[in-house]
Design a protein around this motif. Sequence first.
Motif, PDB file in Angstrom:
ATOM      1  N   LYS A 332      -5.229  18.661 -14.250  1.00 36.03           N
ATOM      2  CA  LYS A 332      -4.706  18.966 -12.917  1.00 36.03           C
ATOM      3  C   LYS A 332      -5.792  19.045 -11.842  1.00 36.03           C
ATOM      4  CE  LYS A 332      -0.341  19.794 -14.097  1.00 36.03           C
ATOM      5  NZ  LYS A 332       0.787  19.026 -13.530  1.00 36.03           N
ATOM      6  N   GLU A 335      -5.871  16.855  -8.585  1.00 39.26           N
ATOM      7  CA  GLU A 335      -4.744  17.227  -7.724  1.00 39.26           C
ATOM      8  C   GLU A 335      -5.023  18.559  -7.025  1.00 39.26           C
ATOM      9  OE1 GLU A 335      -0.317  19.022  -8.571  1.00 39.26           O
ATOM     10  OE2 GLU A 335      -1.012  17.378  -9.860  1.00 39.26           O
ATOM     11  N   ARG A 339      -5.557  19.436  -2.904  1.00 39.32           N
ATOM     12  CA  ARG A 339      -4.729  20.466  -2.273  1.00 39.32           C
ATOM     13  C   ARG A 339      -5.594  21.582  -1.695  1.00 39.32           C
ATOM     14  NH1 ARG A 339       0.181  23.949  -5.131  1.00 39.32           N
ATOM     15  NH2 ARG A 339       0.634  25.262  -3.292  1.00 39.32           N
TER      16      ARG A 339
END
Length: 346
Positions: A332, A335, A339
């Motif tokens: 993750k 990502e 963000r």
Amino acid sequence: MRHFGKTLSASLALVTMAGAALAQDDVLYVAGPGGSIEQALRDTVFPAFTEETGLRVEYVAGNSTDTLAKLQAQAGNQQIDVAMIDDGPMAQAVALGFCRDLDLGDIKDDIYDIALFPDGKSVAYGLLGSGIVYNEEYFADQGWDAPTSLEDLTDEKYAGKLVIPPLNNTYGVLTLVQVAKMRGGSETDIEPGFAAFTDEIAPNVLAFEPSPGKMTELLQSGQAVVAIWGSSRAKALADTGFPAAFVYPKEGGAVIGTGICPVAGGAEKPEALTFIDRILEPEMQVAIAKTSGLAPVNRKAELAPEFQVGMPYGEEQINQLVSVDWPTINEKRAEWNARWTREVER
């Protein structure tokens, strides 16, 4: 004569290749960190290993990202026999098939459980913990209590005086995960972590600083008085005479394990396992701890009190550390980084 000359050249080439192969067989290639860890290995582990096996150690120093990149570049034809990488990148190395099965034998019983990585192909040879470092003198002058929880990072009195490494730094991503867990989330439910950082923690942050040198400068200059950092870094700062104190938050300090694995896809020398065994022996563990500040993973490694300062040493402090799910984090992380840039460090 021309035919003879070709035959002779081919024979010489074969002899040269055979000599190179033999020379390579006499060497164990180890890739790992430089600095104090490298020096400890050269002073203690290498001589004992060479005396036992007859193999010379060729050491390639570099940070974990560098070593992982070398393994990726050499995929299918590994030149490295042993890789020494921090636990996050180590999980990537294992997932990519760069590490082979690791049988620790009887010494496994002496190793703390938290150092035994669940993949069965790597193990931590040293430990440090992520926690909170603060200026003890400043806190006393202000009449502030010492921080005890990651929840304290939301306290408005820290506004403009808090430093946290960014998400592309190990300490940063560990803090995001631990804050998420504190608020009811996890590695697979990171939303509570982002919400806490965006709305409550980021407004207090003076800088999201990845550089140890700059972090030291911000604390020593008084611009920052509290930060998220590692136990060994905090000890190094305190050793300069600066009033740095370090605590593990009550939620638990996230463990950082400096890992080691035998490399797959190359010569797969059995001596690679011998090298790892030597590093895990109590004598070698003590030598590495004294020079690097990494806590021993072997229960039988005994450090004098003056060398225990600033590290998670012994059962009591080891039990204050918690593991994270690195495979999920690595999956993750890109990502999350995107963000984080949009929402937290905007």
